[in-house]
Design a protein around this motif. Structure first.
Motif, PDB file in Angstrom:
ATOM      1  N   VAL A 223      -2.453  -5.219 -11.191  1.00  0.00           N
ATOM      2  CA  VAL A 223      -2.072  -4.898  -9.812  1.00  0.00           C
ATOM      3  C   VAL A 223      -0.599  -5.223  -9.611  1.00  0.00           C
ATOM      4  O   VAL A 223      -0.158  -6.344  -9.868  1.00  0.00           O
ATOM      5  CB  VAL A 223      -2.913  -5.712  -8.807  1.00  0.00           C
ATOM      6  CG1 VAL A 223      -2.442  -5.448  -7.371  1.00  0.00           C
ATOM      7  CG2 VAL A 223      -4.398  -5.386  -8.949  1.00  0.00           C
ATOM      8  N   ASN A 224       0.167  -4.245  -9.150  1.00  0.00           N
ATOM      9  CA  ASN A 224       1.552  -4.486  -8.750  1.00  0.00           C
ATOM     10  C   ASN A 224       1.544  -5.150  -7.373  1.00  0.00           C
ATOM     11  O   ASN A 224       1.073  -4.568  -6.407  1.00  0.00           O
ATOM     12  CB  ASN A 224       2.342  -3.187  -8.687  1.00  0.00           C
ATOM     13  CG  ASN A 224       2.620  -2.594 -10.060  1.00  0.00           C
ATOM     14  OD1 ASN A 224       2.289  -3.190 -11.083  1.00  0.00           O
ATOM     15  ND2 ASN A 224       3.229  -1.422 -10.084  1.00  0.00           N
ATOM     16  N   ALA A 225       2.094  -6.351  -7.301  1.00  0.00           N
ATOM     17  CA  ALA A 225       1.927  -7.149  -6.088  1.00  0.00           C
ATOM     18  C   ALA A 225       2.864  -6.767  -4.953  1.00  0.00           C
ATOM     19  O   ALA A 225       2.495  -6.909  -3.777  1.00  0.00           O
ATOM     20  CB  ALA A 225       2.113  -8.632  -6.421  1.00  0.00           C
ATOM     21  N   THR A 226       4.070  -6.321  -5.247  1.00  0.00           N
ATOM     22  CA  THR A 226       5.065  -6.146  -4.174  1.00  0.00           C
ATOM     23  C   THR A 226       5.651  -4.744  -4.077  1.00  0.00           C
ATOM     24  O   THR A 226       6.458  -4.486  -3.182  1.00  0.00           O
ATOM     25  CB  THR A 226       6.225  -7.145  -4.355  1.00  0.00           C
ATOM     26  OG1 THR A 226       6.864  -6.912  -5.612  1.00  0.00           O
ATOM     27  CG2 THR A 226       5.730  -8.587  -4.274  1.00  0.00           C
ATOM     28  N   THR A 227       5.282  -3.819  -4.972  1.00  0.00           N
ATOM     29  CA  THR A 227       5.821  -2.454  -4.910  1.00  0.00           C
ATOM     30  C   THR A 227       5.012  -1.639  -3.912  1.00  0.00           C
ATOM     31  O   THR A 227       3.850  -1.338  -4.149  1.00  0.00           O
ATOM     32  CB  THR A 227       5.776  -1.799  -6.297  1.00  0.00           C
ATOM     33  OG1 THR A 227       4.445  -1.886  -6.821  1.00  0.00           O
ATOM     34  CG2 THR A 227       6.732  -2.492  -7.251  1.00  0.00           C
ATOM     35  N   LEU A 228       5.637  -1.272  -2.804  1.00  0.00           N
ATOM     36  CA  LEU A 228       4.904  -0.647  -1.700  1.00  0.00           C
ATOM     37  C   LEU A 228       4.704   0.851  -1.890  1.00  0.00           C
ATOM     38  O   LEU A 228       3.597   1.371  -1.799  1.00  0.00           O
ATOM     39  CB  LEU A 228       5.623  -0.936  -0.383  1.00  0.00           C
ATOM     40  CG  LEU A 228       4.985  -0.379   0.887  1.00  0.00           C
ATOM     41  CD1 LEU A 228       3.562  -0.896   1.061  1.00  0.00           C
ATOM     42  CD2 LEU A 228       5.830  -0.746   2.112  1.00  0.00           C
ATOM     43  N   TRP A 229       5.786   1.588  -2.143  1.00  0.00           N
ATOM     44  CA  TRP A 229       5.672   3.049  -2.281  1.00  0.00           C
ATOM     45  C   TRP A 229       6.925   3.562  -2.966  1.00  0.00           C
ATOM     46  O   TRP A 229       7.976   2.909  -2.928  1.00  0.00           O
ATOM     47  CB  TRP A 229       5.480   3.708  -0.921  1.00  0.00           C
ATOM     48  CG  TRP A 229       5.018   5.149  -0.987  1.00  0.00           C
ATOM     49  CD1 TRP A 229       5.657   6.246  -0.514  1.00  0.00           C
ATOM     50  CD2 TRP A 229       3.800   5.620  -1.576  1.00  0.00           C
ATOM     51  NE1 TRP A 229       4.924   7.375  -0.754  1.00  0.00           N
ATOM     52  CE2 TRP A 229       3.768   7.026  -1.409  1.00  0.00           C
ATOM     53  CE3 TRP A 229       2.732   5.002  -2.229  1.00  0.00           C
ATOM     54  CZ2 TRP A 229       2.715   7.820  -1.865  1.00  0.00           C
ATOM     55  CZ3 TRP A 229       1.678   5.789  -2.690  1.00  0.00           C
ATOM     56  CH2 TRP A 229       1.684   7.179  -2.501  1.00  0.00           C
ATOM     57  N   ASN A 230       6.845   4.760  -3.595  1.00  0.00           N
ATOM     58  CA  ASN A 230       8.017   5.303  -4.297  1.00  0.00           C
ATOM     59  C   ASN A 230       8.060   6.819  -4.297  1.00  0.00           C
ATOM     60  O   ASN A 230       8.478   7.431  -5.276  1.00  0.00           O
ATOM     61  CB  ASN A 230       8.047   4.795  -5.741  1.00  0.00           C
ATOM     62  CG  ASN A 230       7.035   5.492  -6.633  1.00  0.00           C
ATOM     63  OD1 ASN A 230       5.961   5.877  -6.186  1.00  0.00           O
ATOM     64  ND2 ASN A 230       7.371   5.662  -7.904  1.00  0.00           N
ATOM     65  N   SER A 231       7.666   7.426  -3.209  1.00  0.00           N
ATOM     66  CA  SER A 231       7.690   8.884  -3.128  1.00  0.00           C
ATOM     67  C   SER A 231       8.271   9.316  -1.790  1.00  0.00           C
ATOM     68  O   SER A 231       8.126   8.616  -0.782  1.00  0.00           O
ATOM     69  CB  SER A 231       6.271   9.445  -3.284  1.00  0.00           C
ATOM     70  OG  SER A 231       6.253  10.842  -3.045  1.00  0.00           O
ATOM     71  N   ALA A 232       8.922  10.485  -1.801  1.00  0.00           N
ATOM     72  CA  ALA A 232       9.436  11.036  -0.543  1.00  0.00           C
ATOM     73  C   ALA A 232       8.296  11.475   0.362  1.00  0.00           C
ATOM     74  O   ALA A 232       8.467  11.597   1.581  1.00  0.00           O
ATOM     75  CB  ALA A 232      10.359  12.218  -0.836  1.00  0.00           C
ATOM     76  N   THR A 233       7.135  11.724  -0.217  1.00  0.00           N
ATOM     77  CA  THR A 233       5.948  12.091   0.539  1.00  0.00           C
ATOM     78  C   THR A 233       5.105  10.850   0.792  1.00  0.00           C
ATOM     79  O   THR A 233       4.788  10.105  -0.143  1.00  0.00           O
ATOM     80  CB  THR A 233       5.105  13.123  -0.240  1.00  0.00           C
ATOM     81  OG1 THR A 233       5.921  14.259  -0.534  1.00  0.00           O
ATOM     82  CG2 THR A 233       3.895  13.546   0.568  1.00  0.00           C
ATOM     83  N   ALA A 234       4.749  10.629   2.039  1.00  0.00           N
ATOM     84  CA  ALA A 234       3.965   9.445   2.383  1.00  0.00           C
ATOM     85  C   ALA A 234       2.558   9.542   1.802  1.00  0.00           C
ATOM     86  O   ALA A 234       2.043  10.643   1.581  1.00  0.00           O
ATOM     87  CB  ALA A 234       3.886   9.287   3.896  1.00  0.00           C
ATOM     88  N   PRO A 235       1.902   8.411   1.540  1.00  0.00           N
ATOM     89  CA  PRO A 235       0.512   8.452   1.073  1.00  0.00           C
ATOM     90  C   PRO A 235      -0.388   9.097   2.115  1.00  0.00           C
ATOM     91  O   PRO A 235      -0.104   9.062   3.321  1.00  0.00           O
ATOM     92  CB  PRO A 235       0.168   6.976   0.856  1.00  0.00           C
ATOM     93  CG  PRO A 235       1.185   6.199   1.623  1.00  0.00           C
ATOM     94  CD  PRO A 235       2.412   7.030   1.663  1.00  0.00           C
TER      95      PRO A 235
END
Length: 520
Positions: A125-137
């Motif tokens: 589990v990546n603990a602190t990486t929130l998001w990395n895309s121009a498109t939101a989840p």
């Protein structure tokens, strides 16, 4: 099946805990209980979720078969990339990645097939990486949508750089100094261990972000919540500089608290589960920099994995010792970090994880030999998807398969020829110490943030343990000698007496709550 405590269920906000989704659980500390007297050595792969490996059941079957060819006894499988989950039953929402449609559950499938083959599964589990895309989840419940760029105040979990940046390219991160973000991560990890028969959790990105202005300084931690808590704790005025020693220590403490809280909560759900963390090994080791406090993991990303081993709040450091063996300077770096792992073991387990993707086969064999010659607790290759540097440069999956098979043949012909079992966590299977999970409640209703608490062993005066509450008033203490303790709030300015007692038992988590008068 996991049997979470009532406290755990409450902590998960009433999250529905489901029956175990896998085959019979592995015995704590070993994947092959019938192999009495076998050599203990961690051996396996990191299996990242950005490449093939767990996207459908056929990939999982191939993964498990190839792990068996290696003689692997552990697979560290990435299920939490960026606050999503390659699973169906966790607080993190199901990933948007193109995995097989539900009801397919990647984590459940890996656990079932790997356990049937005698291989442990550790949820990465990546603990602190929130998001990395121009498109939101897609999920409105995803933390990026609920607590990202559109949120305010304490609901905005984003880490902020000293220059005001909260987004680097499309990358965003949570701030480990935000109490709500911390508790969400803790509860999400706990939901995975409660609902799946995993053998442990492997934490990655358990640190402050990269993208800094120097190699020995960290520029992050400037969110509104972080600065307010630091000022409250230290009395500092103004905005601290990135190289401010007190601010750096404070930020390291925030990461350590997150690790500690996950460790204690996991222990409550299932004491046999292993908590491993991916230790950073940037550049040279402590030998070059005159000690641990001079290294880049400590100064550049605020990750004190040596301190976590010393305190006993991790079971294993799986060091990301990513160095090119064919580069003389990096070969020195690789050795220095292996030597540091051996020195810093502190009665826990230390595993060196070489970068298969940066090396040719003969280099990876040489690195594996060095790891075992130094007496470390095991070897883990990064990664299953990219087993050689030639494979990394190729988009041909068949070629990658051929390279992996060639690497396995070379390793099994020599350095990894013997079949081995996962090292036993004797501190958990034969416990002699106990753990306390506590909280401080203030009578005026305010949060007891960063309050000093001392645990006094009644029968052993002079052996007191001092701990500190986090942003929710929680504190934890591990490796305590069993017995009765007086738990006392000792914060300067506290009015009146604030203490209670707790009985510590070996191999259990004892809960305690202290009610204190208003703190001055």
């Amino acid at each position: 099946m996991r049997r979470p405590t009532a406290r755990t269920i409450a902590a998960l906000g009433g999250f529905a805990l489901l029956p175990a989704l896998a085959a019979a659980p592995a015995v704590a500390g070993t994947t092959q209980p019938e192999a009495a007297g076998a050599t203990e050595q961690w051996r396996g792969y990191w299996v990242d979720a950005f490449n093939e490996g767990i996207y459908d059941a056929d990939q999982v079957s191939e993964l498990v078969t190839e792990a068996q060819d290696l003689g692997a006894n552990a697979l560290v499988v990435q299920v939490g990339r960026r606050f999503d989950c390659f699973c169906n039953e966790a607080i993190y929402p199901r990933t948007d990645a193109r995995i097989d449609a539900a009801p397919y559950d990647p984590l459940a499938e890996v656990v079932e097939q790997a356990h049937a083959a005698g291989i442990e599964v550790h949820a990465w589990v990546n603990a602190t990486t929130l998001w990395n895309s121009a498109t939101a989840p897609t999920s409105p419940e995803h933390a990026f949508n609920a607590h990202g760029l559109n949120a305010e105040g304490g609901d905005r979990w984003l880490n902020k750089r000293v220059d005001g940046a909260e987004k680097i390219g499309n990358n965003t991160f949570i701030d480990p100094a935000n109490p709500a973000a911390v508790d969400y991560v803790v509860d999400a990890v706990t939901s995975i261990t409660a609902n799946y028969d995993v053998d442990g959790v492997n934490l990655d990105y358990i640190r402050y972000p990269d993208y800094n202005g120097g190699e020995f300084v960290n520029d992050w931690g400037y969110s509104e919540v972080s600065l307010a808590r630091f000022a409250e704790e230290t009395g500092a005025t103004g905005v601290p500089a990135p190289d401010d020693a007190a601010f750096s220590d404070w930020r390291r403490d925030q990461v350590s608290n997150l690790v500690r809280k996950i460790f204690v909560n996991m222990y409550e759900v299932d004491p046999s589960d292993r908590l491993s963390i991916n230790g950073i090994t940037y550049a040279y080791g402590p030998e070059t920099y005159g000690g641990w406090e001079g290294t880049r993991p400590y100064t550049n990303v605020m990750q004190d994995w040596k301190g976590w081993l010393d305190e006993g709040i991790v079971d294993t450091v799986t060091a990301m010792n990513y160095k090119r063996n064919w580069n003389p300077d990096q070969a020195v770096m690789f050795t220095e970090w292996n030597e540091a792992l051996a020195e810093y073991r502190a009665d826990r387990h230390v595993v060196s994880g070489p970068a298969l993707y940066l090396n040719d086969i003969e280099d990876s064999v040489a690195q594996a030999q060095e790891v075992l010659d130094l007496g470390l607790d095991g070897w883990m290759g990064y990664s299953y998807a990219n087993p050689t540097r030639a494979a990394t440069a190729s988009g041909d999956l068949a070629f990658k398969d051929d390279q992996r098979a060639a690497l396995v043949d070379a390793l099994r012909a020599d350095v990894l020829a013997e079949d081995v079992v996962v090292p036993e966590m004797t501190w958990k299977t034969q416990p002699t110490t106990g753990t306390v999970s506590g909280s401080v409640a203030l009578r005026d209703g305010t949060v007891a943030d960063q309050v000093d608490v001392v645990l006094h062993p009644v029968a052993r005066p002079g052996e007191a343990v001092r701990v500190r509450t986090d942003g929710t008033g929680w504190f934890g203490a591990v490796d305590l000698t069993p017995g009765r303790y007086r738990v006392q709030v000792v914060e300067e300015g506290a009015e009146g007496t604030a203490s209670t007692f707790v009985q510590v038992e070996a191999g259990t988590v004892s809960e305690v709550s202290v009610r204190a008068d208003t703190l001055g």
